[in-house]
Design a protein around this motif. Sequence first.
Motif, PDB file in Angstrom:
ATOM      1  N   ALA A   1       1.331   2.191  32.441  1.00 20.88           N
ATOM      2  CA  ALA A   1       0.322   1.611  33.318  1.00 20.88           C
ATOM      3  C   ALA A   1       0.341   0.100  33.137  1.00 20.88           C
ATOM      4  O   ALA A   1       0.541  -0.399  32.033  1.00 20.88           O
ATOM      5  CB  ALA A   1      -1.065   2.159  33.001  1.00 20.88           C
ATOM      6  N   SER A   2       0.142  -0.621  34.230  1.00 23.86           N
ATOM      7  CA  SER A   2       0.022  -2.068  34.163  1.00 23.86           C
ATOM      8  C   SER A   2      -0.993  -2.513  35.212  1.00 23.86           C
ATOM      9  O   SER A   2      -1.280  -1.791  36.165  1.00 23.86           O
ATOM     10  CB  SER A   2       1.378  -2.739  34.394  1.00 23.86           C
ATOM     11  N   THR A   3      -1.550  -3.706  34.997  1.00 26.22           N
ATOM     12  CA  THR A   3      -2.546  -4.226  35.923  1.00 26.22           C
ATOM     13  C   THR A   3      -2.252  -5.682  36.257  1.00 26.22           C
ATOM     14  O   THR A   3      -1.553  -6.380  35.518  1.00 26.22           O
ATOM     15  CB  THR A   3      -3.970  -4.138  35.330  1.00 26.22           C
TER      16      THR A   3
ATOM     17  N   GLU B   1      -4.600  -9.035  38.463  1.00 23.39           N
ATOM     18  CA  GLU B   1      -5.999  -9.406  38.717  1.00 23.39           C
ATOM     19  C   GLU B   1      -6.664  -8.499  39.739  1.00 23.39           C
ATOM     20  O   GLU B   1      -7.865  -8.277  39.692  1.00 23.39           O
ATOM     21  CB  GLU B   1      -6.084 -10.858  39.218  1.00 23.39           C
ATOM     22  N   THR B   2      -5.875  -7.976  40.682  1.00 23.56           N
ATOM     23  CA  THR B   2      -6.463  -7.174  41.757  1.00 23.56           C
ATOM     24  C   THR B   2      -5.745  -5.848  41.993  1.00 23.56           C
ATOM     25  O   THR B   2      -5.911  -5.246  43.047  1.00 23.56           O
ATOM     26  CB  THR B   2      -6.481  -7.967  43.083  1.00 23.56           C
ATOM     27  N   GLY B   3      -4.976  -5.381  41.009  1.00 30.28           N
ATOM     28  CA  GLY B   3      -4.244  -4.149  41.257  1.00 30.28           C
ATOM     29  C   GLY B   3      -3.870  -3.387  40.004  1.00 30.28           C
ATOM     30  O   GLY B   3      -3.954  -3.887  38.883  1.00 30.28           O
ATOM     31  N   ILE B   4      -3.453  -2.155  40.249  1.00 28.46           N
ATOM     32  CA  ILE B   4      -3.077  -1.203  39.203  1.00 28.46           C
ATOM     33  C   ILE B   4      -1.741  -0.586  39.600  1.00 28.46           C
ATOM     34  O   ILE B   4      -1.504  -0.299  40.783  1.00 28.46           O
ATOM     35  CB  ILE B   4      -4.128  -0.072  39.095  1.00 28.46           C
ATOM     36  N   ARG B   5      -0.933  -0.317  38.599  1.00 25.48           N
ATOM     37  CA  ARG B   5       0.322   0.412  38.809  1.00 25.48           C
ATOM     38  C   ARG B   5       0.435   1.415  37.665  1.00 25.48           C
ATOM     39  O   ARG B   5       0.410   1.037  36.492  1.00 25.48           O
ATOM     40  CB  ARG B   5       1.493  -0.554  38.794  1.00 25.48           C
ATOM     41  N   ILE B   6       0.502   2.694  38.008  1.00 30.22           N
ATOM     42  CA  ILE B   6       0.600   3.755  37.013  1.00 30.22           C
ATOM     43  C   ILE B   6       1.819   4.603  37.354  1.00 30.22           C
ATOM     44  O   ILE B   6       1.985   5.023  38.503  1.00 30.22           O
ATOM     45  CB  ILE B   6      -0.660   4.649  37.001  1.00 30.22           C
ATOM     46  N   GLU B   7       2.643   4.853  36.356  1.00 27.30           N
ATOM     47  CA  GLU B   7       3.810   5.700  36.553  1.00 27.30           C
ATOM     48  C   GLU B   7       3.739   6.886  35.605  1.00 27.30           C
ATOM     49  O   GLU B   7       3.397   6.734  34.433  1.00 27.30           O
ATOM     50  CB  GLU B   7       5.087   4.909  36.285  1.00 27.30           C
ATOM     51  N   ARG B   8       4.029   8.063  36.127  1.00 26.39           N
ATOM     52  CA  ARG B   8       4.061   9.289  35.344  1.00 26.39           C
ATOM     53  C   ARG B   8       5.273  10.104  35.777  1.00 26.39           C
ATOM     54  O   ARG B   8       5.660  10.069  36.943  1.00 26.39           O
ATOM     55  CB  ARG B   8       2.833  10.173  35.590  1.00 26.39           C
ATOM     56  N   VAL B   9       5.829  10.862  34.852  1.00 22.61           N
ATOM     57  CA  VAL B   9       6.776  11.909  35.209  1.00 22.61           C
ATOM     58  C   VAL B   9       6.051  13.219  34.959  1.00 22.61           C
ATOM     59  O   VAL B   9       5.608  13.499  33.844  1.00 22.61           O
ATOM     60  CB  VAL B   9       8.088  11.820  34.403  1.00 22.61           C
TER      61      VAL B   9
ATOM     62  N   LEU C   1       4.628   7.248  41.173  1.00 18.27           N
ATOM     63  CA  LEU C   1       4.228   5.859  41.021  1.00 18.27           C
ATOM     64  C   LEU C   1       2.997   5.646  41.885  1.00 18.27           C
ATOM     65  O   LEU C   1       3.065   5.761  43.104  1.00 18.27           O
ATOM     66  CB  LEU C   1       5.347   4.916  41.433  1.00 18.27           C
ATOM     67  N   LEU C   2       1.866   5.389  41.242  1.00 19.61           N
ATOM     68  CA  LEU C   2       0.608   5.152  41.942  1.00 19.61           C
ATOM     69  C   LEU C   2       0.304   3.658  41.874  1.00 19.61           C
ATOM     70  O   LEU C   2       0.271   3.084  40.782  1.00 19.61           O
ATOM     71  CB  LEU C   2      -0.520   5.945  41.281  1.00 19.61           C
ATOM     72  N   SER C   3       0.113   3.046  43.029  1.00 18.43           N
ATOM     73  CA  SER C   3      -0.296   1.643  43.104  1.00 18.43           C
ATOM     74  C   SER C   3      -1.635   1.576  43.821  1.00 18.43           C
ATOM     75  O   SER C   3      -1.809   2.197  44.871  1.00 18.43           O
ATOM     76  CB  SER C   3       0.726   0.814  43.884  1.00 18.43           C
ATOM     77  N   HIS C   4      -2.587   0.846  43.239  1.00 15.69           N
ATOM     78  CA  HIS C   4      -3.891   0.642  43.873  1.00 15.69           C
ATOM     79  C   HIS C   4      -4.091  -0.865  43.918  1.00 15.69           C
ATOM     80  O   HIS C   4      -4.247  -1.501  42.875  1.00 15.69           O
ATOM     81  CB  HIS C   4      -4.993   1.337  43.079  1.00 15.69           C
TER      82      HIS C   4
ATOM     83  N   ASN D   1     -12.322  -0.637  35.903  1.00 13.98           N
ATOM     84  CA  ASN D   1     -13.030   0.599  36.253  1.00 13.98           C
ATOM     85  C   ASN D   1     -12.127   1.586  36.988  1.00 13.98           C
ATOM     86  O   ASN D   1     -12.160   2.792  36.721  1.00 13.98           O
ATOM     87  CB  ASN D   1     -14.269   0.289  37.089  1.00 13.98           C
ATOM     88  N   HIS D   2     -11.323   1.097  37.926  1.00  9.75           N
ATOM     89  CA  HIS D   2     -10.428   1.986  38.669  1.00  9.75           C
ATOM     90  C   HIS D   2      -9.297   2.505  37.781  1.00  9.75           C
ATOM     91  O   HIS D   2      -8.905   3.670  37.912  1.00  9.75           O
ATOM     92  CB  HIS D   2      -9.886   1.293  39.921  1.00  9.75           C
ATOM     93  N   LEU D   3      -8.789   1.685  36.881  1.00 15.49           N
ATOM     94  CA  LEU D   3      -7.762   2.165  35.955  1.00 15.49           C
ATOM     95  C   LEU D   3      -8.307   3.304  35.103  1.00 15.49           C
ATOM     96  O   LEU D   3      -7.651   4.346  34.947  1.00 15.49           O
ATOM     97  CB  LEU D   3      -7.253   1.028  35.059  1.00 15.49           C
ATOM     98  N   ARG D   4      -9.518   3.140  34.601  1.00 16.39           N
ATOM     99  CA  ARG D   4     -10.147   4.205  33.808  1.00 16.39           C
ATOM    100  C   ARG D   4     -10.311   5.475  34.654  1.00 16.39           C
ATOM    101  O   ARG D   4     -10.058   6.581  34.191  1.00 16.39           O
ATOM    102  CB  ARG D   4     -11.493   3.726  33.262  1.00 16.39           C
ATOM    103  N   GLY D   5     -10.725   5.322  35.904  1.00 22.60           N
ATOM    104  CA  GLY D   5     -10.884   6.481  36.791  1.00 22.60           C
ATOM    105  C   GLY D   5      -9.565   7.175  37.083  1.00 22.60           C
ATOM    106  O   GLY D   5      -9.459   8.396  36.968  1.00 22.60           O
ATOM    107  N   TRP D   6      -8.540   6.396  37.463  1.00 23.28           N
ATOM    108  CA  TRP D   6      -7.243   7.012  37.761  1.00 23.28           C
ATOM    109  C   TRP D   6      -6.666   7.686  36.532  1.00 23.28           C
ATOM    110  O   TRP D   6      -6.089   8.769  36.621  1.00 23.28           O
ATOM    111  CB  TRP D   6      -6.258   5.973  38.314  1.00 23.28           C
TER     112      TRP D   6
END
Length: 147
Positions: free
Chosen positions: A7-9, A11-19, A113-116, A127-132
């Motif tokens: 996971a990385s962030t 200032e205004t976004g999130i990127r989470i990768e999972r297999v 790959l989830l990008s918000h 807050n959104h990173l914790r939720g995702w």
Amino acid sequence: MSTSTSASTTETGIRIERVLQATIDRVYAAWTKPELLTRWYCPNPELELKVDADVRVGGSYVVTMGPHIVRGSYTELDPPQLIAFTWKWDHADGAASQVRVELSEVDGGTRMLLSHTGLENAEDVKNHLRGWEGDLVRLPLLLAESS
């Protein structure tokens, strides 16, 4: 279950990768079928979860997580590789943010790959990173049930 994670962030976004140890079709279905979304799409399993979704480009969705309501519309769908949609909490001011879920087949399962993006500030990102991350603890459990 999930075999790798990052996971990385910004200032205004999130990127989470999972297999995820599931086929791409099963992962896509978990993101697009309301009856499956209601089983994992809330980070707090104690809240009542309701999902109403018209999964087509231009279609809208409403997710009710207890007292919290988020809604948006689907902007891109390319089964089973891509789901993109807008995201706006009913209680929040400002513009909608954007969520993009990209899926690809890899050895042992599906890379997700989830990008918000378009979040308001660092607190909103946190807050959104914790939720995702809470959601993404529950998603592999659902996928394991249906294997």
